[in-house]
Design a protein around this motif. Structure first.
Motif, PDB file in Angstrom:
ATOM      1  N   GLU A 128       0.826  -1.204   0.000  1.00  0.00           N
ATOM      2  CA  GLU A 128       0.000   0.000   0.000  1.00  0.00           C
ATOM      3  C   GLU A 128       0.864   1.258   0.000  1.00  0.00           C
ATOM      4  O   GLU A 128       0.564   2.237  -0.689  1.00  0.00           O
ATOM      5  CB  GLU A 128      -0.924  -0.017   1.220  1.00  0.00           C
ATOM      6  N   GLU A 129       1.940   1.236   0.770  1.00  0.00           N
ATOM      7  CA  GLU A 129       2.826   2.399   0.821  1.00  0.00           C
ATOM      8  C   GLU A 129       3.538   2.609  -0.518  1.00  0.00           C
ATOM      9  O   GLU A 129       3.707   3.760  -0.961  1.00  0.00           O
ATOM     10  CB  GLU A 129       3.848   2.222   1.945  1.00  0.00           C
ATOM     11  N   ARG A 130       3.936   1.538  -1.170  1.00  0.00           N
ATOM     12  CA  ARG A 130       4.586   1.667  -2.479  1.00  0.00           C
ATOM     13  C   ARG A 130       3.612   2.256  -3.497  1.00  0.00           C
ATOM     14  O   ARG A 130       3.982   3.118  -4.304  1.00  0.00           O
ATOM     15  CB  ARG A 130       5.098   0.309  -2.960  1.00  0.00           C
ATOM     16  N   GLN A 131       2.366   1.788  -3.479  1.00  0.00           N
ATOM     17  CA  GLN A 131       1.382   2.327  -4.413  1.00  0.00           C
ATOM     18  C   GLN A 131       1.092   3.799  -4.110  1.00  0.00           C
ATOM     19  O   GLN A 131       0.901   4.610  -5.025  1.00  0.00           O
ATOM     20  CB  GLN A 131       0.091   1.508  -4.333  1.00  0.00           C
ATOM     21  N   LEU A 143      12.250   8.941 -13.419  1.00  0.00           N
ATOM     22  CA  LEU A 143      11.025   8.889 -12.613  1.00  0.00           C
ATOM     23  C   LEU A 143      10.063   7.825 -13.128  1.00  0.00           C
ATOM     24  O   LEU A 143       9.434   7.095 -12.342  1.00  0.00           O
ATOM     25  CB  LEU A 143      10.336  10.254 -12.620  1.00  0.00           C
ATOM     26  N   ARG A 144       9.943   7.719 -14.433  1.00  0.00           N
ATOM     27  CA  ARG A 144       9.044   6.711 -14.992  1.00  0.00           C
ATOM     28  C   ARG A 144       9.513   5.296 -14.650  1.00  0.00           C
ATOM     29  O   ARG A 144       8.706   4.418 -14.336  1.00  0.00           O
ATOM     30  CB  ARG A 144       8.947   6.888 -16.503  1.00  0.00           C
ATOM     31  N   LEU A 145      10.826   5.082 -14.697  1.00  0.00           N
ATOM     32  CA  LEU A 145      11.345   3.773 -14.309  1.00  0.00           C
ATOM     33  C   LEU A 145      11.129   3.512 -12.819  1.00  0.00           C
ATOM     34  O   LEU A 145      10.837   2.391 -12.404  1.00  0.00           O
ATOM     35  CB  LEU A 145      12.835   3.685 -14.644  1.00  0.00           C
ATOM     36  N   SER A 146      11.257   4.563 -11.999  1.00  0.00           N
ATOM     37  CA  SER A 146      11.002   4.406 -10.572  1.00  0.00           C
ATOM     38  C   SER A 146       9.541   4.068 -10.310  1.00  0.00           C
ATOM     39  O   SER A 146       9.227   3.229  -9.455  1.00  0.00           O
ATOM     40  CB  SER A 146      11.392   5.690  -9.822  1.00  0.00           C
ATOM     41  N   LEU A 147       8.651   4.715 -11.065  1.00  0.00           N
ATOM     42  CA  LEU A 147       7.219   4.399 -10.925  1.00  0.00           C
ATOM     43  C   LEU A 147       6.946   2.956 -11.332  1.00  0.00           C
ATOM     44  O   LEU A 147       6.165   2.248 -10.673  1.00  0.00           O
ATOM     45  CB  LEU A 147       6.388   5.357 -11.781  1.00  0.00           C
ATOM     46  N   PHE A 148       7.587   2.511 -12.401  1.00  0.00           N
ATOM     47  CA  PHE A 148       7.409   1.132 -12.842  1.00  0.00           C
ATOM     48  C   PHE A 148       7.902   0.157 -11.781  1.00  0.00           C
ATOM     49  O   PHE A 148       7.284  -0.875 -11.510  1.00  0.00           O
ATOM     50  CB  PHE A 148       8.155   0.916 -14.162  1.00  0.00           C
ATOM     51  N   GLU A 149       9.028   0.499 -11.142  1.00  0.00           N
ATOM     52  CA  GLU A 149       9.565  -0.365 -10.093  1.00  0.00           C
ATOM     53  C   GLU A 149       8.641  -0.408  -8.881  1.00  0.00           C
ATOM     54  O   GLU A 149       8.403  -1.464  -8.301  1.00  0.00           O
ATOM     55  CB  GLU A 149      10.948   0.144  -9.669  1.00  0.00           C
TER      56      GLU A 149
END
Length: 542
Positions: A329-332, A385-391
């Motif tokens: 939940e925290e990651r999302q 940032l996009r790669l971090s969001l994907f991760e």
């Protein structure tokens, strides 16, 4: 208001005299404080006592004024007694309710005895007092019913508190208990290994495993011991002692192996369910290469050890599940905040730079070059940032498995960074626990990210071998090596080491020849199956 309207109608019917409605106005007037100040310690009780006194006097007066007889006239006012009595009981004021009943009875008797009416001479005071007694009896029964209803509502409220209140209470208790327990007692793998070691002291065991549910009608291997690793039956719809023990919650013995990879002339198998309360949380499977290895006496000794272990394992599994849910939940949440906040703002900055470039005069070449450099840097940050969001959003799919999640991430990162990705995947049908798979995925992601950011590599080799409870992931690159990495890269290695320790695995970091670095995380001991052993060494090149 409803009861006042009913009494008003009955008064008109009994007396056919609108003047008698002044009793209704009086009754409404004395009840106003209880309506607008129901919790006042003085006004509310006095208002209710005034209501029952007015009702008692009103009943005797209407009995005199009624054209249909004493009984009918008194009955016109007495239904209102239910209002103050019920309010007092539902407000948890039992003593006040009893006092109201006493005051009502006294008022009715006194007013009836002192009132000499024509109707009273014709019918006698007996009829009046009888109807008053009937209504008082109904008021008592109504009071008891209201009290019972109030207790039922209170019990339901206590048994079903608000979800967040209950969650807070339970989590507080869990925190207190976790602080009192030894360090490894909330680790499902550690509990399972300790149980197997205990069982080996009371029963012959050539192979053994502790399995737990993972959802989707399958089991996962939490721990395993034996001279060789076996492929246990993990489906609950198969014709096996494992499925029978899970369904019946009773120990099961068999004369054949419960694994798909072991075969022998004589095999004894014992499957004991781990039952906590009414729920099956796991299974213990023991096997011996001998006939009749598990008589009733051995089964009893094994069961005596598994009963307390079931509760410990359930607590550890619940703790793992709560931690996993909170982490996901925290990651999302972080992914949503980054996407809706800084990512959008950076995009707008990029648009602003583009507009500035379009508006520059032709002779401002130096400024234009600086703006283009700045635009390239903004584009790079947006890509990061996009790669971090994907991760952050990447999870191990229940159907795809750990290898598929790692492969998807490696391909996506490789495509964005211009890396050639070489994959070697070997995953059995059995699954690791969900919490373990999540940690393994994060370790692989961090290793791949370090290679992309700091290694300056052109090739990336990713190897994933899963044979529960064994698993191994290797990430190799042909870059500049780990010695020249920046501090943030070393910080990533420290995070991976912490994650590996959390799942009781080991992290290995070594140079790759002729250039680059290999990062490997290993869980459990290496199996002896050739198909897995051959796949866990990353290729040195292509």
């Amino acid at each position: 208001m409803v009861m006042l309207a009913l009494v008003a109608v009955l008064t008109l019917v009994a007396t056919e005299d609108p003047v008698q409605l002044w009793w209704i106005l009086l009754l409404a007037g004395v009840g106003i404080p209880a309506v607008f100040a129901p919790r006042h310690r003085l006004l509310a009780p006095l208002s209710r006592f005034a209501e029952v006194v007015v009702v008692g006097i009103m009943a005797s007066q209407l009995a005199d004024a009624s054209i249909h007889g004493t009984v009918f006239g008194a009955s016109a006012a007495l239904p209102y007694l239910a209002v103050p009595l019920t309010v007092a009981v539902l407000g948890r004021r039992a003593r006040e309710g009893a006092a109201l009943l006493a005051v009502t009875a006294g008022t009715l008797v006194i007013s009836g005895v002192l009132t000499e009416t024509a109707a009273g001479r014709q019918i006698g005071q007996t009829g009046y007092l009888a109807v008053c007694a009937q209504w008082l009896t109904l008021a008592v029964l109504g009071t008891i019913a209201a009290s019972t209803l109030q207790r039922v509502m209170q019990a339901r409220g206590e048994s079903k508190p608000q979800p967040y209140v209950e969650a807070t209470r339970l989590l507080t208790q869990l925190r207190s208990v976790a602080r009192q327990l030894p360090g490894a007692t909330l680790d499902p793998g550690g509990i399972s290994e300790h149980l197997l070691e205990e069982l080996r002291t009371v029963a012959r065991t050539d192979r053994a495993a502790v399995l737990s549910a993972s959802g989707g009608g399958r089991l996962v291997v939490l721990a395993q011991v034996g001279v060789e690793r076996v492929d246990w039956e993990t489906t609950l719809d198969a014709d096996s002692a494992i499925a029978d023990a899970w369904a019946s919650q009773q120990p099961q013995t068999a004369h054949r192996s419960q694994s798909r990879s072991h075969s022998g002339p004589e095999v004894s198998a014992l499957v004991v369910p781990l039952v906590a309360g009414v729920r099956t949380v796991g299974l213990v499977t023991l096997e011996a290469d001998a006939a009749g290895a598990y008589p009733a006496t051995v089964v009893d000794r094994v069961t005596a050890l598994t009963r307390p272990a079931a509760l410990r394992l359930e607590a550890a599994l619940l703790f793992d599940e709560v931690r996993s849910l909170a982490t996901n939940e925290e990651r999302q949440r972080l992914a949503r905040e980054i996407h809706d906040g800084v990512a959008q703002e950076l995009v707008m900055v990029g648009y602003g730079i583009d507009n500035a470039l379009a508006c520059l005069p032709e002779d401002a070449k130096e400024t234009a070059e600086e703006l283009r450099t700045l635009r390239g840097e903004v584009t790079r940050v947006i890509t990061e940032l996009r790669l971090s969001l994907f991760e952050l959003r990447s999870e191990v799919d229940r159907q795809g498995g750990l290898a598929a999640a790692i492969a998807e991430y490696a391909r996506t990162v490789g495509a964005s960074a211009g890396l050639r990705v070489h994959l070697s995947l070997d995953e059995s049908t059995a699954r690791l626990p969900a919490a373990t798979e999540a940690e393994m995925l994060r370790i692989a992601q961090e290793a791949i990210t370090n290679a992309r950011k700091h290694a300056r590599a052109t090739n990336l080799w990713v190897t994933c071998a899963v044979d529960p409870p064994f698993a191994q992931i290797e990430v190799s690159d042909d870059g500049q090596g780990i010695a020249d990495q920046r501090p943030d890269g070393r910080y990533g290695l420290a995070i991976m080491a912490e994650r590996a320790e959390r799942i009781r695995g080991r992290l290995e970091i070594r140079p790759r020849r002729p250039s680059g670095t290999t990062v490997a995380v290993v869980l459990g001991t290496l199996p002896r199956r050739d198909s897995v052993r051959d796949s866990v060494t990353a290729p040195e090149g292509e």
